[in-house]
Motif scaffolding. Structure first.
Motif, short mmCIF file in Angstrom:
data_model
loop_
_atom_site.label_atom_id
_atom_site.label_comp_id
_atom_site.label_asym_id
_atom_site.label_seq_id
_atom_site.Cartn_x
_atom_site.Cartn_y
_atom_site.Cartn_z
N ALA A 1 0.83 -1.21 0.00
CA ALA A 1 0.00 0.00 0.00
C ALA A 1 0.87 1.26 0.00
O ALA A 1 0.59 2.21 -0.74
N GLU A 2 1.92 1.26 0.80
CA GLU A 2 2.83 2.41 0.81
C GLU A 2 3.49 2.58 -0.56
O GLU A 2 3.66 3.70 -1.04
N GLY A 3 3.86 1.46 -1.20
CA GLY A 3 4.45 1.52 -2.54
C GLY A 3 3.48 2.11 -3.55
O GLY A 3 3.88 2.92 -4.41
N LEU A 4 2.20 1.74 -3.45
CA LEU A 4 1.20 2.30 -4.36
C LEU A 4 1.03 3.79 -4.14
O LEU A 4 0.86 4.56 -5.09
N LEU A 5 1.11 4.22 -2.87
CA LEU A 5 1.02 5.66 -2.59
C LEU A 5 2.22 6.41 -3.16
O LEU A 5 2.07 7.51 -3.72
N ARG A 6 3.42 5.84 -3.02
CA ARG A 6 4.62 6.48 -3.59
C ARG A 6 4.50 6.58 -5.11
O ARG A 6 4.83 7.60 -5.71
N LYS A 7 4.01 5.50 -5.73
CA LYS A 7 3.84 5.49 -7.18
C LYS A 7 2.81 6.54 -7.61
O LYS A 7 3.02 7.27 -8.58
N ALA A 8 1.72 6.65 -6.86
CA ALA A 8 0.69 7.64 -7.18
C ALA A 8 1.25 9.05 -7.04
O ALA A 8 0.99 9.92 -7.89
N ALA A 9 2.03 9.29 -6.00
CA ALA A 9 2.63 10.61 -5.81
C ALA A 9 3.61 10.92 -6.94
O ALA A 9 3.65 12.05 -7.44
N ALA A 10 4.39 9.94 -7.34
CA ALA A 10 5.36 10.15 -8.43
C ALA A 10 4.64 10.40 -9.75
O ALA A 10 5.05 11.26 -10.53
N THR A 11 3.56 9.69 -9.99
CA THR A 11 2.77 9.90 -11.21
C THR A 11 2.18 11.30 -11.22
O THR A 11 2.24 12.01 -12.23
N ARG A 12 1.59 11.70 -10.08
CA ARG A 12 1.01 13.04 -9.97
C ARG A 12 2.10 14.11 -10.17
O ARG A 12 1.91 15.08 -10.89
N GLY A 13 3.25 13.90 -9.54
CA GLY A 13 4.35 14.85 -9.67
C GLY A 13 4.84 14.98 -11.10
O GLY A 13 5.12 16.08 -11.58
N LEU A 14 4.94 13.86 -11.79
CA LEU A 14 5.39 13.89 -13.19
C LEU A 14 4.36 14.56 -14.08
O LEU A 14 4.70 15.37 -14.95
N THR A 15 3.09 14.28 -13.85
CA THR A 15 2.03 14.90 -14.63
C THR A 15 2.03 16.41 -14.42
O THR A 15 1.91 17.18 -15.39
N GLU A 16 2.19 16.84 -13.17
CA GLU A 16 2.24 18.28 -12.88
C GLU A 16 3.47 18.92 -13.50
O GLU A 16 3.41 20.03 -14.03
N ALA A 17 4.61 18.23 -13.43
CA ALA A 17 5.84 18.78 -13.99
C ALA A 17 5.75 18.88 -15.51
O ALA A 17 6.31 19.80 -16.11
N LEU A 18 5.04 17.95 -16.14
CA LEU A 18 4.86 18.02 -17.59
C LEU A 18 4.07 19.26 -17.99
O LEU A 18 4.31 19.84 -19.04
N ALA A 19 3.14 19.67 -17.14
CA ALA A 19 2.32 20.83 -17.44
C ALA A 19 3.04 22.13 -17.08
O ALA A 19 2.62 23.21 -17.52
N GLY A 20 4.11 22.04 -16.32
CA GLY A 20 4.81 23.23 -15.85
C GLY A 20 5.56 23.96 -16.94
O GLY A 20 6.02 23.38 -17.92
N THR A 21 5.63 25.28 -16.78
CA THR A 21 6.39 26.12 -17.69
C THR A 21 7.16 27.14 -16.86
O THR A 21 7.02 27.20 -15.65
N GLY A 22 7.95 27.92 -17.53
CA GLY A 22 8.66 29.00 -16.86
C GLY A 22 10.00 28.57 -16.31
O GLY A 22 10.46 27.45 -16.55
N PRO A 23 10.63 29.49 -15.57
CA PRO A 23 11.94 29.18 -15.01
C PRO A 23 11.88 27.97 -14.09
O PRO A 23 10.95 27.81 -13.31
N GLY A 24 12.84 27.12 -14.22
CA GLY A 24 12.91 25.94 -13.37
C GLY A 24 12.11 24.75 -13.86
O GLY A 24 12.16 23.67 -13.27
N ALA A 25 11.34 24.93 -14.93
CA ALA A 25 10.51 23.82 -15.43
C ALA A 25 11.36 22.61 -15.82
O ALA A 25 10.99 21.48 -15.46
N PRO A 26 12.48 22.78 -16.54
CA PRO A 26 13.27 21.60 -16.89
C PRO A 26 13.80 20.86 -15.66
O PRO A 26 13.78 19.64 -15.62
N GLU A 27 14.23 21.61 -14.66
CA GLU A 27 14.75 20.97 -13.44
C GLU A 27 13.66 20.20 -12.71
O GLU A 27 13.87 19.08 -12.25
N ARG A 28 12.46 20.81 -12.63
CA ARG A 28 11.34 20.13 -11.96
C ARG A 28 10.95 18.87 -12.73
O ARG A 28 10.69 17.82 -12.14
N LEU A 29 10.93 18.97 -14.05
CA LEU A 29 10.57 17.81 -14.87
C LEU A 29 11.61 16.72 -14.74
O LEU A 29 11.27 15.54 -14.62
#
Length: 190
Positions: free
Chosen positions: A54-82
């Protein structure tokens, strides 16, 4: 009784999460339900493989959400966040297609100086591509095995370049491959 309830809640939340993932409908609400069950299980001291899963699924969900948000990001620092989100996603085995999209987006973002540690995986991949090109050039230059065998070596190196997603190297290898094929056709071997 609280421990039994937490164990049942965790089991139910895991079953729900797995069915939502299977249907592609796992979202923030499913994550919230799983998080609540994991928190309750942790409060009563529940552990074991089910809790770890269950903890692994939560980490995976957080990583998926983080990657999806980083893909939508723009502006300074976007490449580093992605880049950071992509590394986290790879560590948590997030979907290969989403990771591929992120790698393509990273290549298209403007180049900005990045810390050396963050660029290490990219440098390793480029070094691998350079090594692939050197091996391919050696395959063309060497007299061992004949042109047919060298053609097979070139094709294998081209596949490796594509697997590394170094399409520039793959294109160069393709040109070398075509040159060798023309040479073989000229001699009537292809």
């Amino acid at each position: 009784f609280r421990r039994i309830g937490a164990e049942r809640g965790l089991t139910s939340a895991l079953e729900l999460t797995e069915s939502l993932e299977l249907t592609g409908t796992f979202d923030a609400e499913g994550e919230r339900i799983l998080h609540g069950a994991v928190s309750e299980a942790a409060d009563v001291g529940l552990g074991g493989p089910q809790f770890e899963r269950a903890e692994g699924l939560l980490r995976k969900a957080a990583a998926t959400r983080g990657l999806t948000e980083a893909l939508a990001g723009t502006g300074p620092g976007a490449p580093e966040r992605l880049h950071a989100a992509l590394e986290a996603a790879a560590a948590e085995d997030v979907g290969a297609e989403l990771q591929r999209v992120a790698r393509i987006r990273l290549r298209r973002l403007p180049v900005v100086p990045a810390p050396a540690a963050a660029m290490a995986p990219l440098a390793a991949r480029k070094r691998t591509a350079a090594e692939l090109m050197a091996v391919a050039a050696a395959a063309l230059a060497t007299a061992e095995g004949g042109d047919t065998q060298r053609l097979e070596q070139l094709r294998a190196e081209k596949r490796k370049a594509v697997e590394c997603e170094d399409f520039d190297a793959a294109a160069k290898l393709r040109k070398l491959e075509l040159q060798l094929v023309e040479r073989l056709r000229g001699r009537g071997e292809a």
